[in-house]
Scaffold this motif. Structure first.
Motif, PDB file in Angstrom:
ATOM      1  N   PRO A  36      -3.389  -0.796   3.774  1.00  0.00           N
ATOM      2  CA  PRO A  36      -4.093   0.193   3.051  1.00  0.00           C
ATOM      3  C   PRO A  36      -5.429   0.289   4.257  1.00  0.00           C
ATOM      4  N   VAL A  37      -6.039   1.647   4.189  1.00  0.00           N
ATOM      5  CA  VAL A  37      -7.002   1.770   5.035  1.00  0.00           C
ATOM      6  C   VAL A  37      -8.430   1.465   4.518  1.00  0.00           C
ATOM      7  N   ASN A  38      -9.267   0.742   5.332  1.00  0.00           N
ATOM      8  CA  ASN A  38     -10.608   0.642   4.612  1.00  0.00           C
ATOM      9  C   ASN A  38     -11.464   1.559   4.671  1.00  0.00           C
ATOM     10  N   THR A  39     -11.809   2.560   3.629  1.00  0.00           N
ATOM     11  CA  THR A  39     -12.766   3.544   3.525  1.00  0.00           C
ATOM     12  C   THR A  39     -14.039   3.101   3.512  1.00  0.00           C
ATOM     13  N   ALA A  40     -14.401   1.970   3.359  1.00  0.00           N
ATOM     14  CA  ALA A  40     -15.900   1.325   3.465  1.00  0.00           C
ATOM     15  C   ALA A  40     -16.309   1.194   4.581  1.00  0.00           C
ATOM     16  N   ARG A  41     -15.661   0.942   5.606  1.00  0.00           N
ATOM     17  CA  ARG A  41     -16.012   0.973   6.828  1.00  0.00           C
ATOM     18  C   ARG A  41     -16.331   2.261   7.299  1.00  0.00           C
ATOM     19  N   PRO A  42     -17.217   2.322   8.228  1.00  0.00           N
ATOM     20  CA  PRO A  42     -17.386   3.680   8.921  1.00  0.00           C
ATOM     21  C   PRO A  42     -16.379   4.246   9.699  1.00  0.00           C
ATOM     22  N   TRP A  43     -15.896   5.639   9.659  1.00  0.00           N
ATOM     23  CA  TRP A  43     -14.906   5.990  10.420  1.00  0.00           C
ATOM     24  C   TRP A  43     -15.566   6.991  11.643  1.00  0.00           C
ATOM     25  N   THR A  44     -14.993   7.339  12.442  1.00  0.00           N
ATOM     26  CA  THR A  44     -15.331   8.236  13.650  1.00  0.00           C
ATOM     27  C   THR A  44     -14.749   9.328  14.043  1.00  0.00           C
ATOM     28  N   PHE A  45     -15.325  10.662  14.447  1.00  0.00           N
ATOM     29  CA  PHE A  45     -14.746  11.527  15.263  1.00  0.00           C
ATOM     30  C   PHE A  45     -14.046  10.684  16.515  1.00  0.00           C
ATOM     31  N   TRP A  46     -12.830  11.154  16.885  1.00  0.00           N
ATOM     32  CA  TRP A  46     -12.470  10.617  18.367  1.00  0.00           C
ATOM     33  C   TRP A  46     -11.816  11.697  18.905  1.00  0.00           C
ATOM     34  N   LEU A 369     -28.145   9.994   3.532  1.00  0.00           N
ATOM     35  CA  LEU A 369     -26.851  10.295   3.068  1.00  0.00           C
ATOM     36  C   LEU A 369     -26.389   9.666   1.737  1.00  0.00           C
ATOM     37  N   PHE A 370     -26.502   8.361   1.866  1.00  0.00           N
ATOM     38  CA  PHE A 370     -26.007   7.500   0.555  1.00  0.00           C
ATOM     39  C   PHE A 370     -26.754   7.937  -0.634  1.00  0.00           C
ATOM     40  N   THR A 371     -28.186   8.169  -0.463  1.00  0.00           N
ATOM     41  CA  THR A 371     -28.943   8.581  -1.780  1.00  0.00           C
ATOM     42  C   THR A 371     -28.448   9.915  -2.116  1.00  0.00           C
ATOM     43  N   ALA A 372     -28.019  10.707  -1.011  1.00  0.00           N
ATOM     44  CA  ALA A 372     -27.572  12.122  -1.555  1.00  0.00           C
ATOM     45  C   ALA A 372     -25.901  12.095  -2.033  1.00  0.00           C
ATOM     46  N   GLY A 373     -25.567  11.042  -2.264  1.00  0.00           N
ATOM     47  CA  GLY A 373     -24.187  10.816  -3.053  1.00  0.00           C
ATOM     48  C   GLY A 373     -23.070  10.695  -1.997  1.00  0.00           C
ATOM     49  N   ILE A 374     -23.338  10.520  -0.727  1.00  0.00           N
ATOM     50  CA  ILE A 374     -22.178  10.462   0.477  1.00  0.00           C
ATOM     51  C   ILE A 374     -21.947   8.872   0.485  1.00  0.00           C
ATOM     52  N   ASN A 375     -20.483   8.834   0.569  1.00  0.00           N
ATOM     53  CA  ASN A 375     -20.042   7.404   0.674  1.00  0.00           C
ATOM     54  C   ASN A 375     -18.999   7.052   1.640  1.00  0.00           C
ATOM     55  N   HIS A 376     -18.619   7.960   2.537  1.00  0.00           N
ATOM     56  CA  HIS A 376     -17.563   7.878   3.461  1.00  0.00           C
ATOM     57  C   HIS A 376     -18.083   8.516   4.675  1.00  0.00           C
ATOM     58  N   ILE A 377     -18.842   7.639   5.692  1.00  0.00           N
ATOM     59  CA  ILE A 377     -19.507   7.987   6.842  1.00  0.00           C
ATOM     60  C   ILE A 377     -18.428   8.116   7.944  1.00  0.00           C
ATOM     61  N   PHE A 378     -18.598   9.461   8.604  1.00  0.00           N
ATOM     62  CA  PHE A 378     -17.996   9.585   9.803  1.00  0.00           C
ATOM     63  C   PHE A 378     -19.052   9.832  10.977  1.00  0.00           C
ATOM     64  N   TYR A 379     -18.559   9.013  12.041  1.00  0.00           N
ATOM     65  CA  TYR A 379     -19.628   8.845  13.151  1.00  0.00           C
ATOM     66  C   TYR A 379     -19.167  10.205  13.930  1.00  0.00           C
ATOM     67  N   HIS A 380     -20.019  10.825  14.505  1.00  0.00           N
ATOM     68  CA  HIS A 380     -20.221  11.935  15.355  1.00  0.00           C
ATOM     69  C   HIS A 380     -20.724  11.418  16.589  1.00  0.00           C
TER      70      HIS A 380
END
Length: 863
Positions: A36-46, A369-380
């Motif tokens: 299973p993937v961990n969506t709590a960790r930040p992901w990244t554009f690659w 972002l968190f306070t605006a309801g975002i919960n799945h960060i993707f680094y750019h």
């Protein structure tokens, strides 16, 4: 200061863990993933530049990302690198599919997820797009509206991906385009978790071949019968109505022709979808809601008033805009209303110029972002870069470099861990908003369009141009500043609502009231739906007045009369209110507002197992510490610090009117979770005023400096009587980027008090500081306000030795590197540009302050 013992709230933590596990099980994941993937960790554009990749390097870089705490990668093939043309791999070729399959297998082994853009660069398009399938615009041929090509090409394409941009308004064109992936990607047993569509960036596209027939079918009349009104730019009543119909048809065709077609295809192929709906000439709420993971975008830096927070002066706000939470809430509202667990964000685009972004700048953007309801960060984002390349390696033209060549790479795990701690709780909790705010898009369509092609493209960069001027935007901003929790709702989404015991229920949440901003136009179907909800017991508040007109041209006289008749009937319903002052009316209806907002704090309120959970961020300079009240009325609270991963009891007191107040110390730049509990056994008697003024001792002894790992090498040690930037020591030091060790001592005239709390305040730090006291590591300070708690056991009576290792930006060395060896800028297409989109040149930069600037203080707070 009264300090409460640290405790582990196993019950609360268990609730989060169980909730997260259940939510992950409910997600649709590709069956090919072994773990299973961990969506709590930040992901990244690659970014794969030219798709010039190989299996060895892919494995190595994936291992680096996993070790650093990254949860997944989003692969985007883009333009190539000069000198590597023979190694470039054409997109979706047999070789490309092989390296992609290897990536998914290796990512799965490491517990990483993989997402993939449905194309290269952006928007969708490429060599398979024929003229019939390509983006179109309308033109006037004689007295007829006809289609012509926009001639837009895919932007920043990878080898094998160049070609015309797709017609997003045509379902057949979209279906044919996706066959490219059916015959290639779908043949692999290794699948991505999700496929991705970037923000709508079709410029001038405003038509499709069957637009006139679709218009007649959907709007009930022929557009060409009202051609003078359509072409009229004077904003007459007739032209406004016809253009409303035109925009609504575009919106419908975008949803049907692209979004539904694409998501339907993805579902059949067992992919999830991530969609950036913003920028579209359609209702963002409906478009976001069609995706499995709605995604917003944080471009540029928000202008927070946090003391010490740096903003790149080169960033041009007028040209590029700034992030705004009201724009972010379109994605999170769509997810909340429809019950989707994940809401993602493209994060950190052009936060500052290349080589100038610090972790201190990143954390407040994440908190917003968190306070605006975002919960799945993707680094750019991160660029694939061979390890054989000299520093700085391959870089994307418009991003924050989060990769192994970044100056903060060794410290990045601290940010990743912070995000994981936050997102674990945010993803495992449910939204708890009180107000649904209707988005009157027909009023927006009644205004003059400013985007290319004469259409309203609702982008996230310049909300000041389309969102904030609307009564909707002004009201939402008022609600936000007054502490109300709210989501947006569209005309279509009103049909998903029901009423139970006076509460408005949606697939993803429960609300107390529907709020209608002042608006001139409303479809009669919408007003009738509101009337039905009110009849079922829903509380509905209209700002200032009920709407007076139906939008659109067909039969508008009768439809206007129906709107007014419905309005008269609704005025007699007890649960419908017309408010001259919305805030006052909400107060009279006992809709709670959080005092936190008026105290300068930003927050989001959620629930786990029926208990309130707040994430609170201090993104201003108004609050430091004091008593706060929360709307939930619970009496027992715990504070979780995602920075330290520690949970403490929260001091509380009863108010004269029977409420509960909490003592909160949250300095500008800090954040925390507050969680309510019905368990009272661990709550001890509190003092009336739990904290007094701390004793402050400034460290005044000289500091010794040693230049450690970094470039240029070989700099001599130094001694500072007073802290200052190391760039002032010599010309060579002004170019140094790396780690410098600071050492000093201080004397305690008495033994440390075991029950006291000691904090070390480092003052101004450029950029991160790792601290040791008497040879024992205390921790890493990487975010404002650069303060950390000192364990009492590490302090001693008499002389104490303090060691601090500071890492600065790589900007100073780039000043030297870019002049001596500018050959690293060897990329096709845009190559590399600065924050103003001018050719990148660091040789004219002034030295960025570096090191420990202080003042350094020891704060002691006794019981």
């Amino acid at each position: 200061m009264h300090i409460f013992r640290f405790i582990r709230c196993f019950t609360i933590a268990g609730l989060f863990t169980i909730g997260l596990a259940a939510a992950q099980t409910a997600d649709r994941e590709p069956t090919s993933l072994a773990k299973p993937v961990n969506t709590a960790r930040p992901w990244t554009f690659w970014w794969w530049m030219g798709s010039t990749v190989n299996e060895t390097e892919l494995t190595l870089q994936l291992e680096q990302l996993a070790e650093a705490g990254i949860g997944g990668v989003h692969i985007i093939p883009i333009y190539g690198v000069k000198g590597y043309e023979n190694q470039a791999i054409p997109f979706l070729s047999k070789r490309w599919l092989a390296v992609f399959a290897h990536t998914v297998r290796e990512a799965s082994r490491l517990g990483l997820g993989v997402d993939l853009t449905n194309g290269t660069g952006w928007p969708f398009g490429g060599p398979t797009v024929t003229p019939y399938m390509a983006a179109q615009k309308w033109q006037l041929t004689g007295s007829q509206l006809t289609a012509s090509l926009t001639n837009q090409q895919v932007k920043r394409p990878a080898p094998g991906g160049a070609g015309p941009a797709l017609n997003y308004f045509d379902a057949q064109a979209t279906g044919r385009y996706l066959r490219w992936f059916d015959s290639t990607l779908a043949t692999l047993p290794e699948r991505p978790r999700a496929v991705y569509n970037d923000s709508y960036e079709l410029f001038g596209a405003n038509w499709t071949g069957n637009f006139l027939s679709e218009f007649r079918k959907r709007r009930g009349y022929a557009l060409d019968s009202q051609l003078p009104a359509f072409l009229d730019t004077n904003q007459t009543d007739m032209s406004i109505r016809v253009r409303q119909d035109y925009h609504e048809t575009l919106s419908d065709l975008l949803a049907d022709g692209f979004t539904k077609t694409w998501t339907g295809w993805a579902t059949r192929q067992h992919y999830a979808t991530r969609n950036q709906a913003h920028g579209s000439p359609g209702n963002l709420l409906d478009l976001y809601a069609l995706a499995d993971i709605p995604e917003t975008e944080s471009f540029g830096s928000s202008r927070f008033a946090i003391p010490g927070l740096r903003v790149d002066e080169g960033y041009e706000v007028d040209n590029f805009g700034t992030p705004h939470p009201l724009a972010m809430k379109f994605a999170s509202s769509a997810a909340n209303l429809t019950g989707k667990r994940l809401v993602s964000s493209e994060t950190g685009t052009w936060l500052a110029n290349h080589f100038n972004v610090s972790l201190t700048q990143l954390k407040p953007q994440m908190d917003e972002l968190f306070t605006a309801g975002i919960n799945h960060i993707f680094y750019h984002g991160i660029t694939y870069s061979p390890t054989t390349e000299s520093w700085p390696g391959w870089l994307f033209y418009a991003s924050t470099n989060y990769g192994p060549t970044a100056h903060f790479w060794k410290e990045l795990p601290a940010l990743n861990q912070y995000i994981e701690h936050c997102q674990t709780r945010l993803q495992a909790s449910k939204p708890d908003n009180d107000v649904l705010v209707y988005f009157p898009i027909h009023d927006l369509w009644a205004t003059r369009a400013k985007s290319a092609g004469g259409v309203h493209q609702l982008e996230v960069h310049h909300v000041d141009r389309w969102l904030l001027p609307l009564p909707f935007g002004q009201l939402c901003d008022t609600l936000r500043q007054r502490g109300y929790s709210f989501d947006y709702v569209s005309d279509k989404q009103l049909n998903q609502l029901a009423v139970s015991a006076g509460r408005i229920t949606a697939p993803g949440g429960r609300y107390r009231v529907i709020l209608i901003p002042a608006c001139q136009y409303m479809p009669e179907t919408t007003l009738r739906r509101l009337k039905a909800l009110a009849k079922q017991g829903a509380t509905i508040v209209f700002e200032k007045a009920l709407p007076q007109q139906a939008p659109g041209f067909a039969n508008y006289v009768n439809r206007n009369a129906l709107i007014q008749t419905l309005g008269l009937e609704m005025g007699r319903q007890e649960t419908i209110h017309v408010a001259a002052d919305v805030v006052q009316t909400l107060q009279e209806l006992h809709v709670p507002a959080e005092q936190l907002a008026t105290q300068g704090l930003t927050f989001i309120r959620k629930r786990v197992a029926g208990k309130a959970v707040y994430f609170i961020a201090n993104l201003a300079n108004q609050f430091g510490s004091g008593w706060v009240s929360l709307s939930t009325g619970d009496t027992h609270w715990y504070r979780y610090d995602p920075l330290t991963d520690q949970t403490t009891e929260v001091p509380t007191r009863r108010t004269a009117i029977g409420g509960t107040e909490l003592w909160l110390r949250l300095l500008p730049g800090q954040s925390c979770f507050l969680t309510s509990s019905s368990t009272s056994q661990s709550v001890r008697e509190q003092k009336t005023i739990p904290y007094g003024q701390p004793v402050v001792e400034e460290l005044t002894e000289p500091w010794s400096l040693s230049f450690l790992a970094g470039k240029p090498a070989g700099l001599p040690p130094a001694r500072l009587e007073q802290l200052t930037s190391w760039t002032t020591l010599s010309d060579s030091a002004s170019y140094f980027s790396g780690t410098v060790r600071y050492e000093t001592s201080f004397t305690l005239s008495a033994s440390p008090t075991p029950s006291a709390t000691y904090r070390l305040s480092l003052g101004d730090v450029w950029e991160t500081a790792r601290v040791w006291l008497n040879g024992q590591e205390v921790g890493l300070a990487w975010s404002l306000p650069f303060e950390m708690t000192i364990p009492v056991a590490l302090l001693k009576h008499g002389k104490n030795k303090l060691t601090i290792e500071v890492v600065n930006l790589s900007a100073n060395y780039m000043r030297l590197r870019d002049g001596q060896l500018p050959d690293w800028k060897k990329f096709y297409d845009i190559n590399l540009v600065d924050i103003r989109y001018k050719p990148f040149d660091a040789t004219k930069w002034k030295p960025a302050p570096s090191g420990l600037l202080g003042p350094v203080r020891l704060l002691s707070e006794a019981n």
